[in-house]
Design a protein around this motif. Sequence first.
Motif, PDB file in Angstrom:
ATOM      1  N   ILE A 172      -1.931   0.075   0.003  1.00 22.25           N
ATOM      2  CA  ILE A 172      -2.444  -0.408  -1.288  1.00 22.25           C
ATOM      3  C   ILE A 172      -2.059   0.563  -2.411  1.00 22.25           C
ATOM      4  O   ILE A 172      -1.634   0.145  -3.481  1.00 22.25           O
ATOM      5  N   GLU A 173      -2.178   1.862  -2.138  1.00 22.52           N
ATOM      6  CA  GLU A 173      -1.801   2.842  -3.173  1.00 22.52           C
ATOM      7  C   GLU A 173      -0.340   2.664  -3.572  1.00 22.52           C
ATOM      8  O   GLU A 173       0.004   2.728  -4.746  1.00 22.52           O
ATOM      9  N   LYS A 174       0.499   2.417  -2.582  1.00 19.55           N
ATOM     10  CA  LYS A 174       1.931   2.268  -2.854  1.00 19.55           C
ATOM     11  C   LYS A 174       2.179   1.034  -3.738  1.00 19.55           C
ATOM     12  O   LYS A 174       2.923   1.080  -4.715  1.00 19.55           O
ATOM     13  N   LYS A 175       1.500  -0.071  -3.388  1.00 19.52           N
ATOM     14  CA  LYS A 175       1.693  -1.307  -4.152  1.00 19.52           C
ATOM     15  C   LYS A 175       1.195  -1.174  -5.592  1.00 19.52           C
ATOM     16  O   LYS A 175       1.689  -1.842  -6.483  1.00 19.52           O
ATOM     17  N   PHE A 176       0.184  -0.354  -5.808  1.00 20.37           N
ATOM     18  CA  PHE A 176      -0.430  -0.261  -7.140  1.00 20.37           C
ATOM     19  C   PHE A 176       0.074   0.939  -7.952  1.00 20.37           C
ATOM     20  O   PHE A 176      -0.372   1.144  -9.073  1.00 20.37           O
ATOM     21  N   LYS A 177       0.997   1.696  -7.348  1.00 18.43           N
ATOM     22  CA  LYS A 177       1.464   2.924  -7.991  1.00 18.43           C
ATOM     23  C   LYS A 177       2.005   2.659  -9.396  1.00 18.43           C
ATOM     24  O   LYS A 177       1.707   3.393 -10.344  1.00 18.43           O
ATOM     25  N   GLU A 178       2.769   1.576  -9.531  1.00 15.44           N
ATOM     26  CA  GLU A 178       3.444   1.322 -10.813  1.00 15.44           C
ATOM     27  C   GLU A 178       2.470   1.027 -11.964  1.00 15.44           C
ATOM     28  O   GLU A 178       2.871   1.023 -13.120  1.00 15.44           O
ATOM     29  N   PHE A 179       1.195   0.768 -11.645  1.00 13.31           N
ATOM     30  CA  PHE A 179       0.261   0.401 -12.724  1.00 13.31           C
ATOM     31  C   PHE A 179      -0.416   1.614 -13.339  1.00 13.31           C
ATOM     32  O   PHE A 179      -1.230   1.486 -14.255  1.00 13.31           O
ATOM     33  N   ASP A 180      -0.099   2.784 -12.766  1.00 16.68           N
ATOM     34  CA  ASP A 180      -0.476   4.000 -13.440  1.00 16.68           C
ATOM     35  C   ASP A 180      -1.967   4.066 -13.772  1.00 16.68           C
ATOM     36  O   ASP A 180      -2.359   4.428 -14.890  1.00 16.68           O
ATOM     37  N   ASP A 181      -2.786   3.659 -12.806  1.00 16.06           N
ATOM     38  CA  ASP A 181      -4.242   3.739 -12.989  1.00 16.06           C
ATOM     39  C   ASP A 181      -4.798   2.948 -14.167  1.00 16.06           C
ATOM     40  O   ASP A 181      -5.803   3.332 -14.766  1.00 16.06           O
ATOM     41  N   HIS A 182      -4.138   1.851 -14.513  1.00 15.50           N
ATOM     42  CA  HIS A 182      -4.720   0.924 -15.493  1.00 15.50           C
ATOM     43  C   HIS A 182      -6.110   0.529 -14.997  1.00 15.50           C
ATOM     44  O   HIS A 182      -6.282   0.222 -13.807  1.00 15.50           O
ATOM     45  N   TYR A 183      -7.125   0.512 -15.860  1.00 14.48           N
ATOM     46  CA  TYR A 183      -8.507   0.406 -15.361  1.00 14.48           C
ATOM     47  C   TYR A 183      -8.800  -0.865 -14.578  1.00 14.48           C
ATOM     48  O   TYR A 183      -9.537  -0.830 -13.593  1.00 14.48           O
ATOM     49  N   VAL A 184      -8.203  -1.986 -14.958  1.00 21.22           N
ATOM     50  CA  VAL A 184      -8.456  -3.223 -14.201  1.00 21.22           C
ATOM     51  C   VAL A 184      -7.728  -3.175 -12.856  1.00 21.22           C
ATOM     52  O   VAL A 184      -8.306  -3.477 -11.805  1.00 21.22           O
ATOM     53  N   MET A 185      -6.481  -2.721 -12.885  1.00 19.51           N
ATOM     54  CA  MET A 185      -5.694  -2.692 -11.645  1.00 19.51           C
ATOM     55  C   MET A 185      -6.286  -1.678 -10.652  1.00 19.51           C
ATOM     56  O   MET A 185      -6.284  -1.910  -9.444  1.00 19.51           O
ATOM     57  N   ARG A 186      -6.817  -0.556 -11.177  1.00 20.01           N
ATOM     58  CA  ARG A 186      -7.452   0.443 -10.315  1.00 20.01           C
ATOM     59  C   ARG A 186      -8.647  -0.173  -9.592  1.00 20.01           C
ATOM     60  O   ARG A 186      -8.848  -0.007  -8.401  1.00 20.01           O
ATOM     61  N   LYS A 187      -9.443  -0.956 -10.327  1.00 23.62           N
ATOM     62  CA  LYS A 187     -10.622  -1.592  -9.730  1.00 23.62           C
ATOM     63  C   LYS A 187     -10.197  -2.602  -8.669  1.00 23.62           C
ATOM     64  O   LYS A 187     -10.812  -2.690  -7.603  1.00 23.62           O
ATOM     65  N   ILE A 188      -9.146  -3.350  -8.957  1.00 23.71           N
ATOM     66  CA  ILE A 188      -8.657  -4.330  -7.979  1.00 23.71           C
ATOM     67  C   ILE A 188      -8.169  -3.595  -6.724  1.00 23.71           C
ATOM     68  O   ILE A 188      -8.488  -3.996  -5.595  1.00 23.71           O
ATOM     69  N   ALA A 189      -7.446  -2.491  -6.906  1.00 24.41           N
ATOM     70  CA  ALA A 189      -6.932  -1.726  -5.758  1.00 24.41           C
ATOM     71  C   ALA A 189      -8.088  -1.221  -4.894  1.00 24.41           C
ATOM     72  O   ALA A 189      -8.080  -1.381  -3.673  1.00 24.41           O
ATOM     73  N   ASN A 190      -9.104  -0.635  -5.540  1.00 25.66           N
ATOM     74  CA  ASN A 190     -10.227  -0.092  -4.768  1.00 25.66           C
ATOM     75  C   ASN A 190     -11.012  -1.193  -4.058  1.00 25.66           C
ATOM     76  O   ASN A 190     -11.410  -1.033  -2.912  1.00 25.66           O
ATOM     77  N   SER A 191     -11.211  -2.310  -4.749  1.00 24.36           N
ATOM     78  CA  SER A 191     -11.936  -3.418  -4.116  1.00 24.36           C
ATOM     79  C   SER A 191     -11.132  -3.979  -2.946  1.00 24.36           C
ATOM     80  O   SER A 191     -11.707  -4.353  -1.920  1.00 24.36           O
ATOM     81  N   ALA A 192      -9.815  -4.016  -3.104  1.00 26.48           N
ATOM     82  CA  ALA A 192      -8.964  -4.544  -2.029  1.00 26.48           C
ATOM     83  C   ALA A 192      -9.026  -3.640  -0.797  1.00 26.48           C
ATOM     84  O   ALA A 192      -9.122  -4.114   0.339  1.00 26.48           O
ATOM     85  N   LYS A 193      -9.011  -2.335  -1.020  1.00 28.49           N
ATOM     86  CA  LYS A 193      -9.094  -1.402   0.117  1.00 28.49           C
ATOM     87  C   LYS A 193     -10.394  -1.610   0.883  1.00 28.49           C
ATOM     88  O   LYS A 193     -10.413  -1.663   2.106  1.00 28.49           O
ATOM     89  N   GLU A 194     -11.483  -1.713   0.122  1.00 23.59           N
ATOM     90  CA  GLU A 194     -12.789  -1.887   0.742  1.00 23.59           C
ATOM     91  C   GLU A 194     -12.848  -3.201   1.514  1.00 23.59           C
ATOM     92  O   GLU A 194     -13.350  -3.262   2.632  1.00 23.59           O
ATOM     93  N   TYR A 195     -12.301  -4.246   0.900  1.00 24.78           N
ATOM     94  CA  TYR A 195     -12.259  -5.570   1.536  1.00 24.78           C
ATOM     95  C   TYR A 195     -11.481  -5.503   2.847  1.00 24.78           C
ATOM     96  O   TYR A 195     -11.956  -5.963   3.884  1.00 24.78           O
ATOM     97  N   LEU A 196     -10.280  -4.932   2.795  1.00 27.45           N
ATOM     98  CA  LEU A 196      -9.420  -4.909   3.985  1.00 27.45           C
ATOM     99  C   LEU A 196     -10.049  -4.085   5.102  1.00 27.45           C
ATOM    100  O   LEU A 196     -10.005  -4.465   6.264  1.00 27.45           O
ATOM    101  N   LYS A 197     -10.681  -2.967   4.736  1.00 29.38           N
ATOM    102  CA  LYS A 197     -11.298  -2.120   5.757  1.00 29.38           C
ATOM    103  C   LYS A 197     -12.548  -2.782   6.341  1.00 29.38           C
ATOM    104  O   LYS A 197     -12.775  -2.725   7.544  1.00 29.38           O
TER     105      LYS A 197
END
Lengths: 285, 115
Positions: free
Chosen positions: B79-104
């Motif tokens: 997930i970090e690799k896929k979201f790297k290009e968004f440079d911690d944009h606040y919405v994309m960061r939240k989506i990345a973290n929620s996705a990690k939690e969901y997948l785990k």
Amino acid sequence: MKIENVQDFIRQIEDLPTLPDLYFKFREKIDDPKASANDVAKVISSDQAIASAILRVANSAFYGFMRRITNVPHAIVIIGFNGIHHIVLNMTVLNLFKGKNNIGDFNISKIWEHSLATAAIAKVIARKVNYSNLEESFTAGLLHDIGKVIIYKYLPQEFREIIEEVKKSDIRIRDAEEKVIGVDHTDIGSCLLMEWNFPKSLVSAVAYHLNPFLAKENIQIVSIVHLADIISRALEIGDGGDSKIPMICEEAWNSLGMLVEDIEDIVSEVDSELDASSIFREFIR
Amino acid sequence: MIIKKRIDDLKEGVVLAKDIVNENGLLLVAKGTFLDEKLLSLLKDRGVKWVYVNVNIKELDQPLPKELEEECRNIEERIEKKFKEFDDHYVMRKIANSAKEYLKTRLFYNYVDKD
């Protein structure tokens, strides 16, 4: 093959599926203010698959219990005309494109699985932002990539090239589509829905889900599908044809009026919403 | 994340994540209700087989099985690799973290529900 004019391309497809008579008979009934649930039930009951799907959807609303609703009119009262309309629409479209063919090692059911997840997520977002038509948001998500299905079905050689191009150059599928056929799946999908006389809101959602800032109307449904597509890719459900996640469009995000914390709630409801739409899963395998 | 749980597998103290309604659309138990022993047996008596509850990988009632640790690390990295290009944009960061939690969370419950 490069597509010069999308409308000509769609119209020249010889065996392009058309919506069945049942759909139009059904539309006539639900648009008739004097029609009762019984009248609509009569039309629906002539198609056993749709009738049984509607019973299952009605029963799934009362989760945990044994099957309780056994007649179609009762189910129609519970789901409502708008809900029934979208169930029939979704099943009709899925039916038209049924049949499993692989192109290379790519199975089209993966696109449908991505679309079904996007549909469920769109409905969860729509509920969150109080969008006026939850069922429409589901249908918009389900159909957002229908252009990919058209390319797959009617331009199989080009579809193969597109998938190879995605892998080889590590680009987005829409860029690969542009390169191989000169247009992308949003052009083809939205043109098909126009040919079918689908509501404009659905056409907009299909046309602009990748570039919501270009939409001049129906901004909210476009934005809902845009965000749902991003989340569905992040959750890795199905396969949109590439592994890239689109960047959220600022205009779309602002038009939804959501808090960033709402994303957590939305993600937490995805699986239960997918459970509720499991009826469509049988059609995509 | 909200998942379906067999009512027989539930222990006292979980919170209902979705309303339970009857066939006439009447609300029987509202979401947010604390399910105690009494309510659980009442629901069982009424024929309820399973309910929706909210679960989260961060609040497990048992340690994460060793077998899943590596897969969880893979999820983080992917997930970090896929979201790297968004440079911690606040919405994309939240989506990345929620996705990690969901997948785990899904990984964990697929694992425990298997047996």
